[in-house]
Design a protein around this motif. Structure first.
Motif, PDB file in Angstrom:
ATOM      1  N   GLU C  78       4.286   8.116  -5.924  1.00 12.56           N
ATOM      2  CA  GLU C  78       4.064   7.871  -4.505  1.00 12.56           C
ATOM      3  C   GLU C  78       2.577   7.999  -4.147  1.00 12.56           C
ATOM      4  OE1 GLU C  78       6.308   7.201  -2.174  1.00 12.56           O
ATOM      5  OE2 GLU C  78       8.268   7.767  -2.980  1.00 12.56           O
ATOM      6  N   SER C  79       1.924   8.963  -4.815  1.00 12.06           N
ATOM      7  CA  SER C  79       0.517   9.200  -4.470  1.00 12.06           C
ATOM      8  C   SER C  79      -0.329   7.952  -4.739  1.00 12.06           C
ATOM      9  CB  SER C  79      -0.034  10.375  -5.280  1.00 12.06           C
ATOM     10  OG  SER C  79      -0.094  10.013  -6.651  1.00 12.06           O
ATOM     11  N   LYS C  80       0.047   7.249  -5.808  1.00  7.57           N
ATOM     12  CA  LYS C  80      -0.690   6.030  -6.168  1.00  7.57           C
ATOM     13  C   LYS C  80      -0.616   5.029  -5.011  1.00  7.57           C
ATOM     14  CE  LYS C  80      -2.977   3.331  -8.846  1.00  7.57           C
ATOM     15  NZ  LYS C  80      -4.344   3.693  -9.237  1.00  7.57           N
ATOM     16  N   ILE C  81       0.560   4.976  -4.406  1.00  5.34           N
ATOM     17  CA  ILE C  81       0.728   4.019  -3.318  1.00  5.34           C
ATOM     18  C   ILE C  81      -0.155   4.371  -2.129  1.00  5.34           C
ATOM     19  CG2 ILE C  81       2.409   3.126  -1.652  1.00  5.34           C
ATOM     20  CD1 ILE C  81       4.534   3.332  -3.815  1.00  5.34           C
ATOM     21  N   MET C  82      -0.224   5.665  -1.838  1.00  4.65           N
ATOM     22  CA  MET C  82      -1.111   6.079  -0.749  1.00  4.65           C
ATOM     23  C   MET C  82      -2.563   5.734  -1.075  1.00  4.65           C
ATOM     24  SD  MET C  82       0.523   7.030   1.740  1.00  4.65           S
ATOM     25  CE  MET C  82      -0.936   7.541   2.666  1.00  4.65           C
ATOM     26  N   ASP C  83      -2.924   5.930  -2.353  1.00  3.56           N
ATOM     27  CA  ASP C  83      -4.290   5.593  -2.765  1.00  3.56           C
ATOM     28  C   ASP C  83      -4.614   4.137  -2.464  1.00  3.56           C
ATOM     29  OD1 ASP C  83      -4.509   8.113  -3.683  1.00  3.56           O
ATOM     30  OD2 ASP C  83      -4.434   7.625  -5.822  1.00  3.56           O
ATOM     31  N   ILE C  84      -3.668   3.277  -2.816  1.00  2.00           N
ATOM     32  CA  ILE C  84      -3.920   1.857  -2.608  1.00  2.00           C
ATOM     33  C   ILE C  84      -4.118   1.564  -1.131  1.00  2.00           C
ATOM     34  CG2 ILE C  84      -3.018  -0.461  -2.920  1.00  2.00           C
ATOM     35  CD1 ILE C  84      -1.032   0.836  -4.932  1.00  2.00           C
ATOM     36  N   LYS C  85      -3.269   2.169  -0.337  1.00  2.00           N
ATOM     37  CA  LYS C  85      -3.374   1.929   1.101  1.00  2.00           C
ATOM     38  C   LYS C  85      -4.756   2.330   1.606  1.00  2.00           C
ATOM     39  CE  LYS C  85      -1.222   2.922   5.549  1.00  2.00           C
ATOM     40  NZ  LYS C  85      -0.021   3.409   6.250  1.00  2.00           N
ATOM     41  N   LYS C  86      -5.172   3.519   1.209  1.00  2.00           N
ATOM     42  CA  LYS C  86      -6.501   3.984   1.658  1.00  2.00           C
ATOM     43  C   LYS C  86      -7.597   3.072   1.138  1.00  2.00           C
ATOM     44  CE  LYS C  86      -5.402   8.870   2.203  1.00  2.00           C
ATOM     45  NZ  LYS C  86      -5.166  10.013   1.303  1.00  2.00           N
ATOM     46  N   GLU C  87      -7.450   2.665  -0.100  1.00  2.00           N
ATOM     47  CA  GLU C  87      -8.477   1.816  -0.706  1.00  2.00           C
ATOM     48  C   GLU C  87      -8.590   0.502   0.050  1.00  2.00           C
ATOM     49  OE1 GLU C  87      -7.855   1.069  -4.938  1.00  2.00           O
ATOM     50  OE2 GLU C  87      -8.648  -0.955  -4.567  1.00  2.00           O
ATOM     51  N   MET C  88      -7.444  -0.119   0.329  1.00  4.75           N
ATOM     52  CA  MET C  88      -7.483  -1.411   1.014  1.00  4.75           C
ATOM     53  C   MET C  88      -8.009  -1.260   2.443  1.00  4.75           C
ATOM     54  SD  MET C  88      -3.998  -3.307  -0.359  1.00  4.75           S
ATOM     55  CE  MET C  88      -4.405  -4.975   0.199  1.00  4.75           C
ATOM     56  N   ALA C  89      -7.566  -0.195   3.106  1.00  5.46           N
ATOM     57  CA  ALA C  89      -8.039   0.022   4.467  1.00  5.46           C
ATOM     58  C   ALA C  89      -9.546   0.283   4.465  1.00  5.46           C
ATOM     59  CB  ALA C  89      -7.297   1.184   5.102  1.00  5.46           C
ATOM     60  N   GLY C  90      -9.990   1.085   3.514  1.00  6.13           N
ATOM     61  CA  GLY C  90     -11.410   1.406   3.438  1.00  6.13           C
ATOM     62  C   GLY C  90     -12.254   0.172   3.213  1.00  6.13           C
ATOM     63  N   GLU C  91     -11.735  -0.700   2.367  1.00  4.01           N
ATOM     64  CA  GLU C  91     -12.470  -1.931   2.086  1.00  4.01           C
ATOM     65  C   GLU C  91     -12.581  -2.795   3.347  1.00  4.01           C
ATOM     66  OE1 GLU C  91     -11.722  -5.244  -1.223  1.00  4.01           O
ATOM     67  OE2 GLU C  91     -11.372  -3.183  -1.921  1.00  4.01           O
ATOM     68  N   LEU C  92     -11.444  -2.934   4.026  1.00  2.20           N
ATOM     69  CA  LEU C  92     -11.431  -3.719   5.268  1.00  2.20           C
ATOM     70  C   LEU C  92     -12.431  -3.131   6.269  1.00  2.20           C
ATOM     71  CD1 LEU C  92      -7.607  -4.285   5.843  1.00  2.20           C
ATOM     72  CD2 LEU C  92      -9.334  -6.077   5.616  1.00  2.20           C
ATOM     73  N   LEU C  93     -12.344  -1.828   6.436  1.00  2.00           N
ATOM     74  CA  LEU C  93     -13.199  -1.146   7.397  1.00  2.00           C
ATOM     75  C   LEU C  93     -14.673  -1.333   7.044  1.00  2.00           C
ATOM     76  CD1 LEU C  93     -13.202   0.823   9.827  1.00  2.00           C
ATOM     77  CD2 LEU C  93     -13.305   2.694   8.176  1.00  2.00           C
ATOM     78  N   GLY C  94     -14.990  -1.100   5.784  1.00  2.00           N
ATOM     79  CA  GLY C  94     -16.377  -1.205   5.356  1.00  2.00           C
ATOM     80  C   GLY C  94     -16.945  -2.585   5.599  1.00  2.00           C
ATOM     81  N   ARG C  95     -16.198  -3.584   5.171  1.00  2.00           N
ATOM     82  CA  ARG C  95     -16.676  -4.963   5.345  1.00  2.00           C
ATOM     83  C   ARG C  95     -16.879  -5.279   6.820  1.00  2.00           C
ATOM     84  NH1 ARG C  95     -13.992  -7.463   0.775  1.00  2.00           N
ATOM     85  NH2 ARG C  95     -12.059  -7.712   1.924  1.00  2.00           N
ATOM     86  N   PHE C  96     -15.943  -4.809   7.636  1.00  2.00           N
ATOM     87  CA  PHE C  96     -16.000  -5.109   9.065  1.00  2.00           C
ATOM     88  C   PHE C  96     -17.238  -4.476   9.700  1.00  2.00           C
ATOM     89  CE2 PHE C  96     -14.750  -3.577  13.396  1.00  2.00           C
ATOM     90  CZ  PHE C  96     -14.849  -4.795  14.029  1.00  2.00           C
TER      91      PHE C  96
END
Lengths: 126, 126, 126, 126
Positions: C78-96
């Motif tokens: 489950e932790s891996k899934i949370m990691d992915i979520k944070k990673e994708m959100a972080g990427e979106l946020l950073g680019r924005f």
DNA sequence: GTGGTCTAGACCACT
DNA sequence: GTGGTCTAGACCACG
């Protein structure tokens, strides 16, 4: 398949027009696969980059679409093809009539001239 | 005097055509003096070299002649002017008909299309 | 299941993102079996090789695991899934944020713009 | 002037974005002359053809205009420049919000996340 | 000196 | 095998 190239117009534009005409007169139909860039390049004795440029433009005009890894296809929208035909004919007509009027020809003169020209062409065939 | 320039055609050719038309419709008559290069350049906001090139070409086509120390003049041969008119009209006509045929229009279609286009223009005037 | 493909991004990446999102929002849960490659290929009208590539990458990111003879499964961590979520959100946020700053927007502007955009979306729902 | 190139995006697109940003933040103003293709190519260590491609696209988007024999200029329409800014910001915003929602974030979450991110950046400066 | 076009040849990602 | 991109270098028309 071969094109006589006119030095005054960029080759990529001449090929564009050629392809458009092929589509309009039905030699290339909506949805047809278009020969590969390298293949056409060989056939027309033209550099592949130039062909590539041609299709980039045709794609921008939504006459052609690329399916990645598969190749290029004529747009499957028939209406688009009719649009192109009308657009090209309208452009020819507009340039012709405006040009004639700028040379001082009256509308009636223009019809007469066209009629004669066309009839002579018909005679040539006989 | 002002010209709307089209980016696809060299400016000097556009000015050439403009002057030819002025001659054909009689705004510039056989033997008339043509404004000085510098004057035209200023008026049209164009590089004088470009105007120079325009007249070089017009001279080569014997539409304009230079009289040393006096300036440039429209050719005094009326017949030459008629020739130009026919030549320009013939070119327009040829390009139009050939183009329409390549789009698949039959001769009769072409006449019909031109007639309609011209009649609509007449209506617009009323 | 269907995806609208964007021509500018490789298809396998688009499918990867689609699957990641399905996992994050819970349509695919930790430990779930993933449909067979051939099945997905048919459903999405995609070359099986492309699907294959998708899962290769997902496996490399340890989001998916292959159990020989049984098929492919979403990772059970489950932790891996949370990691992915944070990673994708972080990427979106950073680019924005980086993008907005490069356009000259101040930090306060950015918050204001996001707030407005979000509130309008809420209004649309009413 | 130098750009850090990202391998995943074509160079010509990256330069396009760079130029657009330069215009938006005012380093290049409406009507300004743009450095010659060959000059930019040297400066950025990029092939002139690639730069050429960049400006072809920018011209198609009416952000830049070519004056023959003279060079390229930023469009003189200020409104166009504002349009680009809004368009680029809107695209960033749309991609961001849509992406976040697809990850399951609620509108209020999104505002919170952005606020925090921005405040941290401010702290970094102190 | 400016951009526009073309050739030649190469490498890459995608299917 | 397909298109997409990039480099290198050349020639031309235009102003």
């Amino acid at each position: 398949m071969s094109i006589e190239f006119d030095n005054n117009l960029p080759i990529y534009l001449q090929i564009m027009n050629y392809i458009k005409k092929e589509i309009i007169i039905g030699n290339l139909k909506a949805g047809d696969k278009i020969p590969a860039v390298r293949e056409l390049a060989l056939e027309l004795q033209i550099n592949p980059n130039t062909i590539q440029r041609t299709f980039q433009e045709l794609e921008r005009e939504q006459i052609v679409e690329t399916r990645r890894g598969l190749g290029r296809y004529v747009t499957s929208e028939e209406s688009k093809i009719m649009d192109i035909k009308k657009e090209m004919a309208g452009e020819l007509l507009g340039r012709f009539i405006q040009g004639m009027q700028e040379l001082g020809y009256k509308n009636q003169d223009i019809i007469t001239i066209v009629s004669h020209a066309v009839q002579e062409k018909d005679k040539d065939k006989e």
